[in-house]
Enzyme design. Sequence first.
Site, PDB file in Angstrom:
ATOM      1  N   GLY A 183     -42.976 -23.075  37.837  1.00 45.54           N
ATOM      2  CA  GLY A 183     -43.703 -21.809  37.933  1.00 45.54           C
ATOM      3  C   GLY A 183     -42.803 -20.587  37.946  1.00 45.54           C
ATOM      4  CD  GLN A 184     -36.739 -19.469  37.231  1.00 42.70           C
ATOM      5  OE1 GLN A 184     -36.509 -20.610  36.824  1.00 42.70           O
ATOM      6  NE2 GLN A 184     -35.783 -18.613  37.534  1.00 42.70           N
ATOM      7  CB  ILE A 192     -43.938  -6.113  42.393  1.00 38.87           C
ATOM      8  CG1 ILE A 192     -44.442  -4.728  42.008  1.00 38.87           C
ATOM      9  CG2 ILE A 192     -44.442  -7.156  41.420  1.00 38.87           C
ATOM     10  CD1 ILE A 192     -43.904  -4.240  40.660  1.00 38.87           C
ATOM     11  CG  HIS A 208     -40.810 -16.685  46.002  1.00 40.36           C
ATOM     12  ND1 HIS A 208     -41.656 -15.711  45.517  1.00 40.36           N
ATOM     13  CD2 HIS A 208     -40.342 -17.351  44.918  1.00 40.36           C
ATOM     14  CE1 HIS A 208     -41.706 -15.793  44.187  1.00 40.36           C
ATOM     15  NE2 HIS A 208     -40.916 -16.779  43.798  1.00 40.36           N
ATOM     16  CG  HIS A 241     -36.663 -15.190  42.180  1.00 38.11           C
ATOM     17  ND1 HIS A 241     -36.460 -15.360  40.832  1.00 38.11           N
ATOM     18  CD2 HIS A 241     -37.943 -15.558  42.425  1.00 38.11           C
ATOM     19  CE1 HIS A 241     -37.585 -15.802  40.280  1.00 38.11           C
ATOM     20  NE2 HIS A 241     -38.497 -15.943  41.226  1.00 38.11           N
ATOM     21  CG  ASN A 258     -41.582 -21.012  42.266  1.00 32.61           C
ATOM     22  OD1 ASN A 258     -41.778 -21.958  43.016  1.00 32.61           O
ATOM     23  ND2 ASN A 258     -42.244 -19.871  42.353  1.00 32.61           N
TER      24      ASN A 258
HETATM   25  P1  5GP Z   1     -41.347 -16.593  40.136  1.00 38.50           P
HETATM   26  O1  5GP Z   1     -42.723 -16.727  39.533  1.00 38.50           O
HETATM   27  O2  5GP Z   1     -40.314 -16.427  39.041  1.00 38.50           O
HETATM   28  O3  5GP Z   1     -40.994 -17.631  41.135  1.00 38.50           O
HETATM   29  O4  5GP Z   1     -41.366 -15.252  40.967  1.00 38.50           O
HETATM   30  C1  5GP Z   1     -41.181 -13.995  40.399  1.00 38.50           C
HETATM   31  C2  5GP Z   1     -41.686 -13.005  41.419  1.00 38.50           C
HETATM   32  O5  5GP Z   1     -41.164 -11.737  41.084  1.00 38.50           O
HETATM   33  C3  5GP Z   1     -43.206 -12.885  41.452  1.00 38.50           C
HETATM   34  O6  5GP Z   1     -43.663 -13.175  42.766  1.00 38.50           O
HETATM   35  C4  5GP Z   1     -43.454 -11.440  41.042  1.00 38.50           C
HETATM   36  O7  5GP Z   1     -44.519 -10.852  41.746  1.00 38.50           O
HETATM   37  C5  5GP Z   1     -42.128 -10.761  41.340  1.00 38.50           C
HETATM   38  N1  5GP Z   1     -41.767  -9.650  40.476  1.00 38.50           N
HETATM   39  C6  5GP Z   1     -41.819  -9.621  39.114  1.00 38.50           C
HETATM   40  N2  5GP Z   1     -41.384  -8.442  38.651  1.00 38.50           N
HETATM   41  C7  5GP Z   1     -41.044  -7.705  39.743  1.00 38.50           C
HETATM   42  C8  5GP Z   1     -40.530  -6.368  39.906  1.00 38.50           C
HETATM   43  O8  5GP Z   1     -40.299  -5.630  38.958  1.00 38.50           O
HETATM   44  N3  5GP Z   1     -40.308  -5.961  41.181  1.00 38.50           N
HETATM   45  C9  5GP Z   1     -40.549  -6.757  42.262  1.00 38.50           C
HETATM   46  N4  5GP Z   1     -40.301  -6.254  43.453  1.00 38.50           N
HETATM   47  N5  5GP Z   1     -41.043  -8.011  42.141  1.00 38.50           N
HETATM   48  C10 5GP Z   1     -41.278  -8.474  40.902  1.00 38.50           C
END
Ligand code: 5GP
Length: 116
Positions: free
Chosen positions: A95-96, A32, A104, A102, A89
């Site tokens: 930084g999770q 997003i 990236h 997930h 992450n």
């Molecule tokens: P993290 O910080 O946990 O490694 O990554 C989480 C990722 O999920 C972030 O890059 C954030 O932009 C994305 N994200 C969070 N909420 C949503 C959502 O509701 N939809 C989508 N498509 N991405 C999301």
Amino acid sequence: MDADCIFCKIANRSIPAPLVFESPDVVAFQDINPQAPHHILIIPREHHSDVGALARSGQEALLGKILSAATQLAAQRGLDASGYRLVTNTGKDGGQTVRHLHFHLLGGRPLGWPPG
Ligand code: 5GP
Ligand code: ZN
């Protein structure tokens, strides 16, 4: 399924998000808040909070399916030649922010290293 988990809801279609990859065990969708021209999140449908939790549950085979999806997506987007980054992450220092495993997939521009 974790009732409070946004990625579980995306995977089971209770929150609409266009899926760019779908298989029985894995889905992928656009981040997003993209940090690169290509920024896709690849997740197992099953809820695991992070890569360690998945390994502890004996589901390591899912990692192969995630890697397969990620490399297919990278190839489809023409990132094989230019390169890309695949990263997960984990926890606070990693930084999770979303506690559903997930990966990236980032590409389409030179990515800095080391990370901040
Ligand atoms: P993290 O910080 O946990 O490694 O990554 C989480 C990722 O999920 C972030 O890059 C954030 O932009 C994305 N994200 C969070 N909420 C949503 C959502 O509701 N939809 C989508 N498509 N991405 C999301
Ligand atoms: Zn979940």
